[in-house]
Design a protein around this motif. Structure first.
Motif, PDB file in Angstrom:
ATOM      1  N   ASP A 123       0.873  -1.171   0.000  1.00 23.67           N
ATOM      2  CA  ASP A 123       0.000   0.000   0.000  1.00 23.67           C
ATOM      3  C   ASP A 123       0.902   1.210   0.000  1.00 23.67           C
ATOM      4  OD1 ASP A 123      -2.108   1.739  -0.004  1.00 23.67           O
ATOM      5  OD2 ASP A 123      -2.645   1.425   2.082  1.00 23.67           O
ATOM      6  N   ASN A 124       0.511   2.199  -0.771  1.00 22.37           N
ATOM      7  CA  ASN A 124       1.313   3.385  -0.988  1.00 22.37           C
ATOM      8  C   ASN A 124       0.449   4.602  -0.675  1.00 22.37           C
ATOM      9  OD1 ASN A 124       3.745   4.585  -1.963  1.00 22.37           O
ATOM     10  ND2 ASN A 124       2.686   5.089  -3.862  1.00 22.37           N
ATOM     11  N   ASP A 125       0.742   5.325   0.396  1.00 21.67           N
ATOM     12  CA  ASP A 125      -0.029   6.520   0.763  1.00 21.67           C
ATOM     13  C   ASP A 125       0.779   7.777   0.496  1.00 21.67           C
ATOM     14  OD1 ASP A 125      -2.027   4.907   1.598  1.00 21.67           O
ATOM     15  OD2 ASP A 125      -1.926   5.447   3.713  1.00 21.67           O
ATOM     16  N   TYR A 126       0.105   8.792  -0.047  1.00 21.60           N
ATOM     17  CA  TYR A 126       0.736  10.086  -0.298  1.00 21.60           C
ATOM     18  C   TYR A 126      -0.030  11.155   0.478  1.00 21.60           C
ATOM     19  CZ  TYR A 126       2.536  14.210  -2.612  1.00 21.60           C
ATOM     20  OH  TYR A 126       3.108  15.423  -2.864  1.00 21.60           O
ATOM     21  N   TRP A 127       0.706  11.976   1.212  1.00 15.75           N
ATOM     22  CA  TRP A 127       0.094  13.059   1.999  1.00 15.75           C
ATOM     23  C   TRP A 127       0.576  14.396   1.446  1.00 15.75           C
ATOM     24  CZ3 TRP A 127      -2.657  12.795   6.857  1.00 15.75           C
ATOM     25  CH2 TRP A 127      -3.077  11.503   7.152  1.00 15.75           C
ATOM     26  N   ALA A 128      -0.370  15.248   1.077  1.00 20.11           N
ATOM     27  CA  ALA A 128      -0.047  16.574   0.549  1.00 20.11           C
ATOM     28  C   ALA A 128      -1.049  17.578   1.105  1.00 20.11           C
ATOM     29  CB  ALA A 128      -0.090  16.563  -0.979  1.00 20.11           C
ATOM     30  N   GLU A 129      -0.796  18.853   0.860  1.00 17.50           N
ATOM     31  CA  GLU A 129      -1.669  19.933   1.335  1.00 17.50           C
ATOM     32  C   GLU A 129      -1.994  19.751   2.814  1.00 17.50           C
ATOM     33  OE1 GLU A 129      -5.054  20.502  -1.201  1.00 17.50           O
ATOM     34  OE2 GLU A 129      -3.883  20.133  -2.991  1.00 17.50           O
ATOM     35  N   ILE A 130      -0.947  19.693   3.603  1.00 12.77           N
ATOM     36  CA  ILE A 130      -1.081  19.424   5.029  1.00 12.77           C
ATOM     37  C   ILE A 130      -1.271  20.731   5.787  1.00 12.77           C
ATOM     38  CG2 ILE A 130       0.092  18.464   7.042  1.00 12.77           C
ATOM     39  CD1 ILE A 130       1.487  16.542   5.088  1.00 12.77           C
ATOM     40  N   ASP A 131      -2.261  20.766   6.653  1.00 13.33           N
ATOM     41  CA  ASP A 131      -2.554  21.916   7.494  1.00 13.33           C
ATOM     42  C   ASP A 131      -1.678  21.816   8.740  1.00 13.33           C
ATOM     43  OD1 ASP A 131      -3.582  23.820   9.209  1.00 13.33           O
ATOM     44  OD2 ASP A 131      -5.670  23.382   8.731  1.00 13.33           O
ATOM     45  N   ASP A 132      -0.782  22.793   8.943  1.00 17.58           N
ATOM     46  CA  ASP A 132       0.165  22.698  10.053  1.00 17.58           C
ATOM     47  C   ASP A 132      -0.469  22.920  11.427  1.00 17.58           C
ATOM     48  OD1 ASP A 132      -0.267  25.405   9.885  1.00 17.58           O
ATOM     49  OD2 ASP A 132       1.840  25.957   9.707  1.00 17.58           O
ATOM     50  N   GLN A 133      -1.770  23.150  11.492  1.00 11.18           N
ATOM     51  CA  GLN A 133      -2.448  23.313  12.777  1.00 11.18           C
ATOM     52  C   GLN A 133      -2.866  21.962  13.373  1.00 11.18           C
ATOM     53  OE1 GLN A 133      -5.703  25.935  11.991  1.00 11.18           O
ATOM     54  NE2 GLN A 133      -4.419  27.766  12.061  1.00 11.18           N
ATOM     55  N   PHE A 134      -2.751  20.897  12.589  1.00 13.52           N
ATOM     56  CA  PHE A 134      -3.174  19.578  13.044  1.00 13.52           C
ATOM     57  C   PHE A 134      -2.012  18.603  13.014  1.00 13.52           C
ATOM     58  CE2 PHE A 134      -6.965  21.573  11.295  1.00 13.52           C
ATOM     59  CZ  PHE A 134      -7.857  21.427  12.357  1.00 13.52           C
ATOM     60  N   LEU A 135      -2.051  17.621  13.903  1.00 12.72           N
ATOM     61  CA  LEU A 135      -1.083  16.544  13.912  1.00 12.72           C
ATOM     62  C   LEU A 135      -1.673  15.385  13.110  1.00 12.72           C
ATOM     63  CD1 LEU A 135       1.527  15.222  15.001  1.00 12.72           C
ATOM     64  CD2 LEU A 135       0.174  14.475  16.970  1.00 12.72           C
ATOM     65  N   TYR A 136      -1.017  15.034  12.010  1.00  8.79           N
ATOM     66  CA  TYR A 136      -1.501  13.954  11.156  1.00  8.79           C
ATOM     67  C   TYR A 136      -0.718  12.683  11.431  1.00  8.79           C
ATOM     68  CZ  TYR A 136      -3.952  17.492   8.468  1.00  8.79           C
ATOM     69  OH  TYR A 136      -4.791  18.496   8.081  1.00  8.79           O
ATOM     70  N   VAL A 137      -1.420  11.612  11.678  1.00  5.69           N
ATOM     71  CA  VAL A 137      -0.817  10.303  11.855  1.00  5.69           C
ATOM     72  C   VAL A 137      -1.392   9.416  10.757  1.00  5.69           C
ATOM     73  CG1 VAL A 137      -0.490   8.375  13.421  1.00  5.69           C
ATOM     74  CG2 VAL A 137      -0.665  10.689  14.332  1.00  5.69           C
ATOM     75  N   ASN A 138      -0.513   8.769  10.033  1.00  7.42           N
ATOM     76  CA  ASN A 138      -0.893   8.005   8.861  1.00  7.42           C
ATOM     77  C   ASN A 138      -0.875   6.508   9.179  1.00  7.42           C
ATOM     78  OD1 ASN A 138      -1.289   7.077   6.284  1.00  7.42           O
ATOM     79  ND2 ASN A 138       0.538   8.000   5.417  1.00  7.42           N
ATOM     80  N   ALA A 139      -2.018   5.844   9.114  1.00  9.04           N
ATOM     81  CA  ALA A 139      -2.095   4.390   9.303  1.00  9.04           C
ATOM     82  C   ALA A 139      -2.213   3.734   7.927  1.00  9.04           C
ATOM     83  CB  ALA A 139      -3.274   4.019  10.177  1.00  9.04           C
ATOM     84  N   ILE A 140      -1.189   2.977   7.567  1.00 11.09           N
ATOM     85  CA  ILE A 140      -1.138   2.330   6.264  1.00 11.09           C
ATOM     86  C   ILE A 140      -1.389   0.837   6.471  1.00 11.09           C
ATOM     87  CG2 ILE A 140       0.240   1.944   4.185  1.00 11.09           C
ATOM     88  CD1 ILE A 140       1.591   4.395   6.563  1.00 11.09           C
TER      89      ILE A 140
END
Length: 183
Positions: A123-140
């Motif tokens: 599985d290949n996830d791409y994260w873009a246009e990230i809002d720096d006000q939130f903490l993003y955790v990526n579950a792949i």
């Protein structure tokens, strides 16, 4: 002769119309010592401590140190490997929770299941246009059904285009490796 099942609106109870046929149920009980009678081999293991991924675009083996169960002795928590003892068809899944060191930079993460060192599912996830006000955790999550031979070596690997950390398994952040054999 037929039976039917009707679910209640709240899906908590089931009403069964009486069947007009006898049903025979075969139960195979044994003491667990006879591998020939064991119908299922299965394991589930989770990551018990954070695993830093500091080098980008390099594959790293994911560690799952905490064995939750292992039916059939098919998982080795010391080196995070699944080795089937019996040939057959297996469902195999790996979930990796990844936290980038810099959550404002777009990145790609790839998780692979490998058999004998060869990728067989990813599985290949791409994260873009990230809002720096939130903490993003990526579950792949990557999962597949495989025809495996006894003695195959099954592992989970990860690569990322940004440094980060594989998070330890918690109820909110899932980092796990699991498999089960179909009968």
């Amino acid at each position: 002769m037929s039976c039917y099942y009707k679910y209640s609106p709240n899906q908590q109870t089931t009403q069964v119309q009486k069947c007009k046929t006898d049903i025979n149920i075969k139960v195979n009980c044994h003491d667990g010592n006879d591998d020939g009678n064991r119908e299922t081999d299965a394991f589930r293991a989770v990551n018990s401590e954070p695993q830093p991924i500091e080098e980008v675009n390099t594959f790293f083996k994911v560690f799952f140190q905490d064995e939750q169960f292992d039916i059939g002795g098919i998982y080795n928590s010391t080196n995070s490997t699944f080795v089937p003892r019996r040939s057959g068809v297996y469902y195999v899944a790996g979930t990796v929770t990844f936290l980038a060191n810099d959550g404002t930079v777009p990145y790609r993460v790839r998780v692979e299941i490998r058999v004998n060192g060869v990728p067989v599912a990813a599985d290949n996830d791409y994260w873009a246009e990230i809002d720096d006000q939130f903490l993003y955790v990526n579950a792949i999550n990557v999962n597949t059904i495989l025809q495996l031979e006894a003695g195959d070596l099954v592992e989970v690997f990860i690569t990322s285009t940004t440094p980060g950390t594989i998070e330890a398994n918690t109820p909110e952040l899932s980092t796990r490796f699991e498999a089960a054999r179909f009968r």
